[in-house]
Design an enzyme around this catalytic site. Sequence first.
Site, mmCIF file in Angstrom:
data_model
loop_
_atom_site.group_PDB
_atom_site.id
_atom_site.type_symbol
_atom_site.label_atom_id
_atom_site.label_comp_id
_atom_site.label_asym_id
_atom_site.label_seq_id
_atom_site.Cartn_x
_atom_site.Cartn_y
_atom_site.Cartn_z
ATOM 1 N N SER A 1 61.997 25.198 37.924
ATOM 2 C CA SER A 1 63.445 25.358 38.155
ATOM 3 C C SER A 1 63.993 26.714 37.702
ATOM 4 O O SER A 1 65.096 26.785 37.159
ATOM 5 C CB SER A 1 64.231 24.211 37.510
ATOM 6 O OG SER A 1 63.850 22.961 38.075
ATOM 7 N N ASN B 1 55.966 30.437 45.120
ATOM 8 C CA ASN B 1 55.083 29.383 45.611
ATOM 9 C C ASN B 1 55.887 28.598 46.649
ATOM 10 O O ASN B 1 56.753 27.809 46.286
ATOM 11 C CB ASN B 1 54.644 28.484 44.448
ATOM 12 C CG ASN B 1 53.849 27.281 44.929
ATOM 13 O OD1 ASN B 1 53.471 27.206 46.099
ATOM 14 N ND2 ASN B 1 53.589 26.346 44.028
ATOM 15 N N TRP B 2 55.581 28.865 47.910
ATOM 16 C CA TRP B 2 56.392 28.252 48.980
ATOM 17 C C TRP B 2 56.046 26.782 49.187
ATOM 18 O O TRP B 2 56.737 26.086 49.913
ATOM 19 C CB TRP B 2 56.200 29.027 50.290
ATOM 20 C CG TRP B 2 56.671 30.452 50.239
ATOM 21 C CD1 TRP B 2 57.290 31.083 49.183
ATOM 22 C CD2 TRP B 2 56.584 31.438 51.285
ATOM 23 N NE1 TRP B 2 57.575 32.388 49.512
ATOM 24 C CE2 TRP B 2 57.153 32.636 50.811
ATOM 25 C CE3 TRP B 2 56.073 31.424 52.583
ATOM 26 C CZ2 TRP B 2 57.233 33.802 51.567
ATOM 27 C CZ3 TRP B 2 56.148 32.587 53.354
ATOM 28 C CH2 TRP B 2 56.729 33.755 52.844
ATOM 29 N N LYS B 3 54.971 26.332 48.588
ATOM 30 C CA LYS B 3 54.530 24.936 48.744
ATOM 31 C C LYS B 3 54.418 24.603 50.238
ATOM 32 O O LYS B 3 54.100 25.485 51.021
ATOM 33 C CB LYS B 3 55.460 23.996 47.964
ATOM 34 C CG LYS B 3 55.601 24.437 46.501
ATOM 35 C CD LYS B 3 56.259 23.423 45.614
ATOM 36 C CE LYS B 3 56.350 23.977 44.195
ATOM 37 N NZ LYS B 3 56.927 23.038 43.238
ATOM 38 N N HIS C 1 47.800 23.620 40.024
ATOM 39 C CA HIS C 1 49.223 23.288 40.070
ATOM 40 C C HIS C 1 49.401 21.800 39.771
ATOM 41 O O HIS C 1 48.578 20.983 40.183
ATOM 42 C CB HIS C 1 49.819 23.638 41.440
ATOM 43 C CG HIS C 1 51.316 23.581 41.431
ATOM 44 N ND1 HIS C 1 51.997 22.392 41.544
ATOM 45 C CD2 HIS C 1 52.249 24.549 41.261
ATOM 46 C CE1 HIS C 1 53.296 22.649 41.456
ATOM 47 N NE2 HIS C 1 53.472 23.946 41.282
ATOM 48 N N GLU D 1 51.190 19.623 41.024
ATOM 49 C CA GLU D 1 51.219 18.752 42.216
ATOM 50 C C GLU D 1 49.802 18.443 42.679
ATOM 51 O O GLU D 1 49.516 17.341 43.141
ATOM 52 C CB GLU D 1 52.064 19.415 43.315
ATOM 53 C CG GLU D 1 53.551 19.318 42.990
ATOM 54 C CD GLU D 1 54.412 20.468 43.494
ATOM 55 O OE1 GLU D 1 53.979 21.185 44.416
ATOM 56 O OE2 GLU D 1 55.517 20.643 42.950
ATOM 57 N N GLY E 1 59.327 28.082 42.689
ATOM 58 C CA GLY E 1 59.202 27.160 43.810
ATOM 59 C C GLY E 1 60.424 27.242 44.712
ATOM 60 O O GLY E 1 60.578 28.177 45.502
ATOM 61 N N GLY E 2 61.305 26.279 44.583
ATOM 62 C CA GLY E 2 62.467 26.153 45.477
ATOM 63 C C GLY E 2 63.230 27.451 45.713
ATOM 64 O O GLY E 2 63.534 27.801 46.863
ATOM 65 N N GLY F 1 61.045 21.325 40.126
ATOM 66 C CA GLY F 1 61.835 20.722 41.199
ATOM 67 C C GLY F 1 62.906 19.769 40.715
ATOM 68 O O GLY F 1 63.489 19.025 41.498
ATOM 69 N N GLU G 1 53.930 25.652 33.400
ATOM 70 C CA GLU G 1 54.883 24.913 34.223
ATOM 71 C C GLU G 1 55.019 23.494 33.670
ATOM 72 O O GLU G 1 54.219 22.620 34.005
ATOM 73 C CB GLU G 1 54.394 24.838 35.674
ATOM 74 C CG GLU G 1 54.239 26.183 36.353
ATOM 75 C CD GLU G 1 54.464 26.092 37.862
ATOM 76 O OE1 GLU G 1 55.253 26.899 38.366
ATOM 77 O OE2 GLU G 1 53.892 25.206 38.525
HETATM 78 P P1 13P Z 1 60.556 24.824 41.276
HETATM 79 O O1 13P Z 1 60.918 26.268 41.042
HETATM 80 O O2 13P Z 1 61.012 24.320 42.612
HETATM 81 O O3 13P Z 1 60.947 23.955 40.134
HETATM 82 O O4 13P Z 1 58.951 24.771 41.351
HETATM 83 C C1 13P Z 1 58.208 25.393 40.364
HETATM 84 C C2 13P Z 1 56.799 25.386 40.768
HETATM 85 O O5 13P Z 1 56.165 24.349 40.858
HETATM 86 C C3 13P Z 1 56.175 26.676 41.122
HETATM 87 O O6 13P Z 1 54.807 26.548 41.269
#
Ligand code: 13P
Length: 250
Positions: free
Chosen positions: A213, A10-12, A96, A98, A234-235, A174, A168
């Site tokens: 994470s 997930n590149w956000k 998600h 967010e 994510g990251g 994050g 999640e």
């Molecule tokens: P991180 O891997 O950056 O913690 O993000 C997880 C995430 O929200 C994937 O959708």
Amino acid sequence: MARRPLVVGNWKMNGTRASSQKLVADILAGLPGNSPVEVGVCPPAVFIPEIAQSLAGKSVRLGAQNVADQDEGAYTGEVSAPMLREFNVSLAIVGHSERRALYGETDALVASRYAKAIGHGLTPILCVGETLEERESDATFAVIDKQLGAVLDLSGVESLKQAVIAYEPVWAIGTGRTASTEQAQEVHGYIRGKIAALNAEVADGLQILYGGSVKPDNAVALFGQPDVDGGLIGGASLDAKSFLAICLSA
Ligand code: 13P
């Protein structure tokens, strides 16, 4: 049933046109030919057309970070499932944390988005998970029940044959603070058990991903849990080397 592992990036809201093209090229170059792991990437919507070209004929699946709860019309800022389908998008993240926390998406809206994805042949990746406060007040399972319940009420348990669930925990996203393997397995097992009570076959085939994470150094242990079928990253998915290392851990 042996479930095929799935790892999705997930590149956000990150990257540029150029960097996203390079990232996808590096991922394609680094993946072994007949990878036992299913891999997907969810770029920002505006990059989808170009990434779709790079992925044409490849095994890496293309995903969207959200999908509209309507097919077309006066819904400024939304992208619909039929539009995504035009670009060979096959996955769509819904719910998600967010989106829920920063943009006020409710369980009902998330359930409608999920239903649209299902209706148009996309695979929704339904995200569920509790905040730290909810975990500390022993409300984790109640939160999962509510988030999952809204989707089951609208679309039914059979719809999960075409869906993926991502657990999640909000406090792990994050933050560099990953759920322990026991914490992850406990919730994954709970989710599968809940689905199994409705339909054992659906529960058995359902891919349940962990997100929060995930890094190359914790992926093997997390993915080694019996009810963890891969990850939503994510990251670490923004770096081809890290993402590939995570994919190879699954
Ligand atoms: P991180 O891997 O950056 O913690 O993000 C997880 C995430 O929200 C994937 O959708």
